[in-house]
Each structure stands twice: as structure tokens, then as C-alpha cells.
Design a protein around this motif. Structure first.
Motif, PDB file in Angstrom:
ATOM      1  N   LEU A 227       0.866  -1.169   0.000  1.00  0.00           N
ATOM      2  CA  LEU A 227       0.000   0.000   0.000  1.00  0.00           C
ATOM      3  C   LEU A 227       0.904   1.221   0.000  1.00  0.00           C
ATOM      4  O   LEU A 227       2.079   1.135   0.389  1.00  0.00           O
TER       5      LEU A 227
ATOM      6  N   ARG B 265      -3.393  -0.379  -3.096  1.00  0.00           N
ATOM      7  CA  ARG B 265      -4.120   0.866  -2.821  1.00  0.00           C
ATOM      8  C   ARG B 265      -3.106   1.972  -2.642  1.00  0.00           C
ATOM      9  O   ARG B 265      -2.073   1.775  -1.986  1.00  0.00           O
TER      10      ARG B 265
ATOM     11  N   VAL C  33      -7.817   5.370   6.520  1.00  0.00           N
ATOM     12  CA  VAL C  33      -7.994   4.440   5.398  1.00  0.00           C
ATOM     13  C   VAL C  33      -7.360   3.087   5.708  1.00  0.00           C
ATOM     14  O   VAL C  33      -7.974   2.032   5.509  1.00  0.00           O
TER      15      VAL C  33
ATOM     16  N   ARG D 196      -9.199   1.111   8.421  1.00  0.00           N
ATOM     17  CA  ARG D 196     -10.466   0.587   7.892  1.00  0.00           C
ATOM     18  C   ARG D 196     -10.216  -0.607   6.967  1.00  0.00           C
ATOM     19  O   ARG D 196     -10.914  -1.624   7.049  1.00  0.00           O
ATOM     20  N   MET D 197      -9.204  -0.501   6.116  1.00  0.00           N
ATOM     21  CA  MET D 197      -8.889  -1.592   5.190  1.00  0.00           C
ATOM     22  C   MET D 197      -8.474  -2.865   5.911  1.00  0.00           C
ATOM     23  O   MET D 197      -8.740  -3.977   5.442  1.00  0.00           O
ATOM     24  N   THR D 198      -7.800  -2.703   7.032  1.00  0.00           N
ATOM     25  CA  THR D 198      -7.283  -3.879   7.759  1.00  0.00           C
ATOM     26  C   THR D 198      -8.181  -4.286   8.927  1.00  0.00           C
ATOM     27  O   THR D 198      -7.776  -5.098   9.761  1.00  0.00           O
TER      28      THR D 198
END
Length: 330
Positions: free
Chosen positions: A171, A190, A202, A205-207
Motif C-alpha cells: 500500500l 491501494r 484508510v 479501515r482496510m485492515t
């Protein structure tokens, strides 16, 4: 020979192209006629007088390049006159912005016949830095989540490709969204534009709140401080620069929030010529020859336009490397 010198630290006007005596290779060195050299942020810091390590002025700038061996010092048996090479500069890690440079043999990477010298000049520092960040300073495993700040820069793009090929997840962050496309094309899952999104929000939230295994930061300032907030418990942060400014925070408190760790990184601590260093060279060269590692060229300038080249790099608009054409032809 021509060379880019800095008599005393200063702004772009401190850069001058002057005539110097031709260098001669000492024992253990080779003399390389330089076709292309690559600009790095460290060159700007050295010109400004703010590089972390002490510098002695006047100096000749330039930390990496590619060309042809034209003389060999005593004790060198692995390289011969006429060999095309890429290199990291010797004698205080400087001098690539010159017609010729004398380099310790262990800092020279032989190139396959016909390999594009411009592409080769763009890779040594970024590719070897990326390799040793992942495999020496860290022990990369398939499935690891890696966050790379300034992912559109040279080191960031090299990291993207090496992480991708290892089966891990990369990322990244960029200053503005227009710099995201290249890293995504090379395998980033991302890329977060920091001017419109909060990278901590971000990532967490993604993890699902689990966090990242490793953060690689070249920016410093408050970005370094906030990066601790995306690390998983016992995660690791490696800092390789402060392009956005010096950080000002309580490091100890940041480390204790999730029992994380922080390290600095300097490429020469991988010890040129050692088995560890040579493993990195082999890995990078195999990737280059296989076509799985590349470096986008943002722009190319003749040696006499070094001020324009550094001005472009300072603008932070570049994606990939800025090259200096010394003897090469286009």
C-alpha cells in the motif's frame, strides 16, 4: 573533464559545471566513462548543506549512474575495460555527475550487453535500497502488509515491484492523487492521496483495525509520527529520510502504544562486496533481466542543465527518476 560541483551549500545557483582533472583509478577501483547519472533527493540535501552525514566542500554531486569501464586499477579481477556497468559512486558516495568517475569495484554492477544505460542508471540506489529494506532490515514474508510513503518515488516504485513479486501486499501514500497511477500499475493494492484522505483512517479501515506489518517512511515530519498509528502490535517502522521535515514527537511513547519498533536505514551498512550485498545485486539483476523490475524515467536533462533537473525534482511533481545525460545519446 566536466563535473557538477558545489563550492559551498546554497540554492540552485550553487550548482556549477566546471572542468576538473581526469580521475585515476586507485587499487581496487575502476574508471567509468559515464553515460547517464540519476538525481536523488540526497543530492539536493548535499547541495543545500542539510544532508544528515557531514559533507566536505567543495564536492562533486551524483550518487549513481551507468557507463563503460575505461581503466582498471590494480587488484581488480572481476571487471575489464569495455564492460558496460551500473554503479553507485565511490569516494564519499559522490561524483556521478561527471564525464568520468573512479569507483570501488564492489560498487559496480556488470550489465548484460546491449542493456539500456539510461534504464540502468535509474536503478542501483533505488533497487538495492528496496531489496535491503525488505530482506536485510526486515524479513519479508508472503502475505505481509507493507505501507510505503512517497510510493511514486524511485525507492517507492522499486519497493512496490519487489513486494509484489514476493507475494506480499503493498500500500502507499502520495502527496496528490495524480501521482498514484504508476504505483497501481506496478502492483500496489491501494494508493492514498494525502491531500484528500487520512492515511491512518484508510489503512485501519482496510485492515479492520489490525494494522500494517511494516511502514517505510522517507518523509519524516508529522507523517512519521502518525505512521505509528497504523502499525499492528509488534509492527515495525523503518525511516529512510525526512524529505517533509524533521519529526518532533516523543518516540518512546509512540513505540509503547503497540509495542512497535523503529529503525533507521543506510544502504552502505549492507556492506558492499559482502555475501549479503552480492545477494541483493543478484536478486536485482535477475529481476531486471526477467523484466519484472523497471524504473519509469520522469525526465532527462543534459549535464549543463543540472539546475533545471534539480528544480524539477524539488517540485515533487516527478514520478520515477530524473536522469542526467552525460555522454549518452538520445
Amino acid at each position: 573533464m566536466r563535473a557538477v560541483t558545489v563550492e559551498q551549500p546554497g540554492n540552485l545557483d550553487a550548482l556549477a559545471v566546471v572542468e576538473l582533472a581526469d580521475p585515476q583509478p586507485r587499487s581496487g577501483e575502476v574508471l567509468v566513462a559515464v553515460d547517464y547519472a540519476a538525481c536523488n533527493w540526497g543530492d539536493i540535501q548535499k547541495r543545500q548543506g542539510i544532508y544528515p552525514d557531514p559533507m566536505t566542500y567543495p564536492l562533486v554531486l551524483g550518487g549513481e549512474g551507468a557507463g563503460t569501464v575505461i581503466a582498471v586499477g590494480t587488484g581488480v579481477e572481476t571487471l575489464a575495460i569495455g564492460q558496460p556497468v551500473a554503479f553507485i559512486s565511490g569516494r564519499d558516495m559522490l561524483r556521478a555527475f561527471a564525464d568520468e568517475v573512479a569507483i570501488p569495484a564492489e560498487l559496480v554492477v556488470p550489465l548484460p550487453p546491449g542493456f539500456d544505460r539510461a534504464k540502468a542508471a535509474a536503478l542501483p540506489v533505488a533497487a538495492l535500497t528496496a531489496y535491503h529494506l525488505l530482506h536485510t532490515a526486515h524479513h519479508l514474508r508472503a502475505g505481509d502488509r507493507i505501507l510505503v510513503h512517497a510510493i511514486s518515488g524511485g525507492v517507492g516504485l522499486a519497493l512496490t515491484q519487489l513486494v509484489r513479486d514476493a507475494g506480499a501486499i503493498v500500500l502507499g501514500t502520495v502527496g496528490t492523487g495524480d501521482k498514484a497511477a504508476q504505483a497501481l500499475a506496478l502492483g500496489a493494492e491501494r494508493v492514498i492521496a494525502r491531500d484528500v484522505e487520512d492515511f491512518v483512517e484508510v489503512i485501519m479501515r482496510m485492515t479492520d483495525g489490525a494494522g500494517i506489518d511494516l511502514v517505510i517512511d522517507s518523509l519524516g515530519a508529522d507523517i512519521l509520527e502518525r505512521s505509528f498509528d497504523v502499525l499492528r502490535p509488534f509492527g515495525r517502522l523503518i525511516n529512510i529520510g525526512e524529505a517533509a521535515g524533521d519529526p518532533e514527537f516523543d518516540v518512546r511513547k509512540a513505540l509503547y502504544r503497540r509495542s512497535t519498533s523503529m529503525a533507521g536505514f543506510e544502504l552502505m551498512h549492507a556492506v558492499p562486496g559482502s555475501p549479503r550485498w552480492n545477494a541483493g545485486v543478484r536478486h536485482v539483476m535477475q529481476a531486471l533481466e526477467a523484466g519484472t523490475l523497471e524504473m519509469p524515467i520522469a525526465a532527462e536533462f543534459p549535464l549543463e542543465e543540472i539546475r533545471d533537473a534539480q528544480a524539477l525534482l524539488e517540485s515533487r511533481r516527478t514520478i520515477g527518476k530524473v536522469l542526467i545525460r552525460v555522454r549518452g545519446e538520445r
